[in-house]
Enzyme design. Structure first.
Site, short mmCIF file in Angstrom:
data_model
loop_
_atom_site.label_atom_id
_atom_site.label_comp_id
_atom_site.label_asym_id
_atom_site.label_seq_id
_atom_site.Cartn_x
_atom_site.Cartn_y
_atom_site.Cartn_z
N ARG A 148 0.85 -1.20 0.00
CA ARG A 148 0.00 0.00 0.00
C ARG A 148 0.88 1.24 0.00
NH1 ARG A 148 -1.38 2.06 4.49
NH2 ARG A 148 -1.90 0.13 5.55
N TYR A 151 -16.46 17.22 -15.16
CA TYR A 151 -16.87 15.81 -15.27
C TYR A 151 -17.95 15.48 -14.23
CZ TYR A 151 -16.59 10.76 -14.92
OH TYR A 151 -16.91 9.42 -14.87
N ASP A 206 -7.87 18.56 -14.44
CA ASP A 206 -8.19 17.24 -14.99
C ASP A 206 -7.78 17.23 -16.46
OD1 ASP A 206 -9.44 15.01 -16.12
OD2 ASP A 206 -11.15 15.10 -14.75
N LYS A 247 -9.14 6.19 -19.58
CA LYS A 247 -9.45 6.70 -20.92
C LYS A 247 -8.23 6.57 -21.84
CE LYS A 247 -13.18 7.55 -18.64
NZ LYS A 247 -13.48 8.82 -18.01
C1 LIG Z 1 -13.85 9.22 -16.71
C2 LIG Z 1 -13.43 10.55 -16.21
C3 LIG Z 1 -13.15 10.75 -14.85
C4 LIG Z 1 -13.33 9.66 -13.81
O1 LIG Z 1 -12.45 8.61 -13.99
P1 LIG Z 1 -12.75 7.09 -13.52
O2 LIG Z 1 -11.53 6.36 -13.93
O3 LIG Z 1 -13.99 6.67 -14.23
O4 LIG Z 1 -12.96 7.13 -12.04
C5 LIG Z 1 -12.70 12.00 -14.47
N1 LIG Z 1 -12.55 13.01 -15.35
C6 LIG Z 1 -12.83 12.85 -16.65
C7 LIG Z 1 -12.66 13.99 -17.58
C8 LIG Z 1 -13.28 11.62 -17.13
O5 LIG Z 1 -13.57 11.48 -18.43
#
Ligand SMILES: *Cc1c(COP(=O)(O)O)cnc(C)c1O
Length: 398
Positions: free
Chosen positions: A63, A115, A187, A212
């Site tokens: 961890r 998001y 982000d 993604k």
């Molecule tokens: C999918 C997404 C998230 C969240 O990510 P997870 O891996 O699904 O928890 C955050 N920000 C953006 C822009 C996303 O497309």
């Protein structure tokens, strides 16, 4: 547990000056030092034997640190040009981990079309910890400035935003935030460090849903965070270890496997996305198209100042919710699903999927109409993608 902040020469140090494409392949851990193996070993171990209690070892418990995860964390730090990287169980685990830098009584300024999951965290979980948020249209710096309160501690950016791809001027917001001693978080999921490196524009913490484009194959759920400096890195390390929201070793390895082809994938995705956006824009029955690469996209000049590309996400408005639903039932190439950024095209319907948690009025105010769909352009042949959409759109008119 020991914190690894004190280690000497960082493994990335030799790789910093290379071009991005080279860093993607040669990131420091691409060869296993002990055997010469051509990929990072998966250290499937929860704990580490301590050979001597007098000499602290680099790893003691997974961890707190694991060599496979560490390789990934150093990799993303190198790509984003930051000091330290952290791998989390999901994008939301990384984002909520970053928000744990705040304390009760603090206030956050957040981009309004953030998001959906981040919106949910900020509106339904953090308020219980007495952390409050003001959502603003960050395309207007005056609105950002007007949201400042005596207890404001952080600014959260997402650009291009989701799903209408609004552009925030990163350097402008980060520069203003710095003057007021505010922490900045961004982000960077849609752009990836191949197209956009926010730390170069003054951002403190870069966040990713690595689920993604970084993973890129719709087969890993993961999140990454990168701290621009050591002191934030130490604080994030404490949070990651304290919350325990780490990424497992198998997924860490899979993510690195995917990331090596990031440049090749992003270039191919983008080439097709530009063609799709142009085709949609010329289509007589499409009400609106959103793509930063379109000549008339609002604030395209600002996007071009801070990014090296336009990405692979194209949103468009079919005109109505009914037509969108028919379209989704007629397409044959894309997955009809939540998510984006994969080798296969993914078509999603924000009003019923990613932004379903948002009240309808708020959603409409933010341009997320009932007819809006988001197309994440995959690596299929673009002629096939367009032909498929053409038949689906024609059919959805009936
Ligand atoms: C999918 C997404 C998230 C969240 O990510 P997870 O891996 O699904 O928890 C955050 N920000 C953006 C822009 C996303 O497309």
């Amino acid at each position: 547990m020991a914190d690894k902040t004190t280690q000497g020469t960082h493994p990335n140090d030799h790789h910093k000056d290379r071009a991005f494409a080279t860093k993607l392949i040669h990131f420091g851990s691409e060869i296993d030092r002990s055997t010469g193996a051509s990929s990072v070993p998966i250290y499937q171990a929860s704990t580490f034997h301590q050979f001597s209690l007098d000499e602290p070892q680099e790893y003691d418990y997974s961890r707190s640190g694991n060599p496979t995860r560490q390789a990934l964390e150093d990799y993303i730090a190198l790509l984003e040009g930051g000091k330290r990287g952290f791998a989390f169980a999901s994008g939301m685990a990384a984002i909520s981990g970053a928000f744990m830098l705040l304390s009760a009584g603090d206030h956050v300024i957040c981009t309004e079309d953030v998001y959906g999951g981040t919106y949910r965290l900020l509106t339904s979980i953090l308020p219980r910890m007495n952390i409050e948020t003001t959502f603003v249209d960050m395309t207007d710096i005056d609105r950002v400035k007007a949201a400042l309160k005596p207890n404001t501690k952080a600014v959260f950016l997402e650009t291009p935003s989701n799903p209408t791809l609004k552009i925030t001027d990163i350097a402008e917001v980060a520069g203003w935030a710095k003057e007021h001693g505010l922490l900045t978080m961004l982000d960077n999921t849609f752009m990836t460090p191949y197209h956009q490196r926010p730390i170069e524009h003054g951002i403190d913490i870069v966040l990713h849903s690595a689920t993604k484009f970084l993973g890129g194959h719709s087969d890993v759920t993961a999140g990454l965070a990168v701290a621009a400096n050591d002191s934030l890195g130490r604080r994030l390390k404490q949070i990651q270890n304290g919350l325990g929201t780490i990424l497992g070793v198998q997924d860490s390895w899979l993510l690195m496997r995917g990331m090596k082809t990031l440049k090749a994938r992003m270039e191919a995705h983008e080439q097709s996305a530009r063609q799709l956006a142009a085709w949609l824009e010329a289509h007589p029955s499409i009400a609106a198209v959103y793509y930063p690469g379109l000549p008339n996209h609002p604030r395209r000049d600002i996007h071009e100042k801070q990014s090296l590309g336009y990405g692979a996400v194209v949103s468009f408005d079919t005109g109505s919710g009914e037509r969108t639903k028919r379209l989704l039932s007629k397409v044959r190439i894309p997955l009809v699903a939540v998510s984006l950024g994969a080798v296969e095209s993914i078509l999603s319907y924000p009003a019923m999927m990613s932004h379903a948690a948002m009240p309808r009025e708020v959603r409409l105010e933010r341009g997320i109409t009932d007819g809006l769909v988001r197309y994440s352009v995959g690596l299929e042949d673009i002629a096939d993608i367009i032909e498929d959409l053409e038949q689906a759109l024609a059919d959805s008119d009936r």
